[in-house]
Design an enzyme around this catalytic site. Structure first.
Site, mmCIF file in Angstrom:
data_model
loop_
_atom_site.group_PDB
_atom_site.id
_atom_site.type_symbol
_atom_site.label_atom_id
_atom_site.label_comp_id
_atom_site.label_asym_id
_atom_site.label_seq_id
_atom_site.Cartn_x
_atom_site.Cartn_y
_atom_site.Cartn_z
ATOM 1 N N LEU A 13 10.794 31.641 11.613
ATOM 2 C CA LEU A 13 11.169 30.433 10.889
ATOM 3 C C LEU A 13 10.092 29.371 11.008
ATOM 4 O O LEU A 13 9.258 29.407 11.914
ATOM 5 C CB LEU A 13 12.497 29.900 11.422
ATOM 6 C CG LEU A 13 13.699 30.839 11.262
ATOM 7 C CD1 LEU A 13 14.942 30.225 11.892
ATOM 8 C CD2 LEU A 13 13.940 31.171 9.793
ATOM 9 N N CYS A 14 10.128 28.418 10.082
ATOM 10 C CA CYS A 14 9.207 27.291 10.041
ATOM 11 C C CYS A 14 9.175 26.606 11.406
ATOM 12 O O CYS A 14 10.242 26.421 12.011
ATOM 13 C CB CYS A 14 9.688 26.319 8.963
ATOM 14 S SG CYS A 14 8.714 24.843 8.793
ATOM 15 N N PRO A 15 8.019 26.322 11.942
ATOM 16 C CA PRO A 15 6.682 26.360 11.355
ATOM 17 C C PRO A 15 5.875 27.607 11.745
ATOM 18 O O PRO A 15 4.669 27.644 11.509
ATOM 19 C CB PRO A 15 6.032 25.114 11.938
ATOM 20 C CG PRO A 15 6.557 25.080 13.346
ATOM 21 C CD PRO A 15 8.001 25.570 13.215
ATOM 22 N N ASP A 40 10.738 33.433 5.537
ATOM 23 C CA ASP A 40 11.238 32.062 5.611
ATOM 24 C C ASP A 40 11.022 31.367 4.264
ATOM 25 O O ASP A 40 9.887 31.262 3.793
ATOM 26 C CB ASP A 40 10.522 31.309 6.723
ATOM 27 C CG ASP A 40 11.001 29.880 6.879
ATOM 28 O OD1 ASP A 40 12.140 29.584 6.454
ATOM 29 O OD2 ASP A 40 10.255 29.058 7.429
#
Length: 75
Positions: A13-15, A40
């Site tokens: 997932l981000c980042p 993502d």
């Protein structure tokens, strides 16, 4: 085009996908092609923004049923 470096960031997932891309580009030679594969949804916004801010070229971006594939050339 065959990438010089391939990054599998599926499930991250981000980042994290962009951080993996940044790390790969730091060690790559100028002009190198890096392929990032991510799931993502935020990467669809983050990767183009990252490239614009850092001077790398987003050569290609595709969405294969939720799997995003980016090809980035080191600037």
């Amino acid at each position: 085009m065959t990438p010089d470096i391939e990054i599998d960031a599926k499930g991250l997932l981000c980042p994290l996908p962009v951080l993996r891309l940044r790390k790969a580009l730091e060690s790559a030679a100028p002009g190198a092609l890096v392929q990032l594969v991510a799931t993502d949804g935020a990467s669809w916004i983050d990767v183009p923004h990252f490239c614009a801010q850092t001077g790398h070229e987003l050569v290609e971006a595709e969405d294969w049923e939720g799997v995003k594939v980016y090809l980035v050339r080191k600037g």
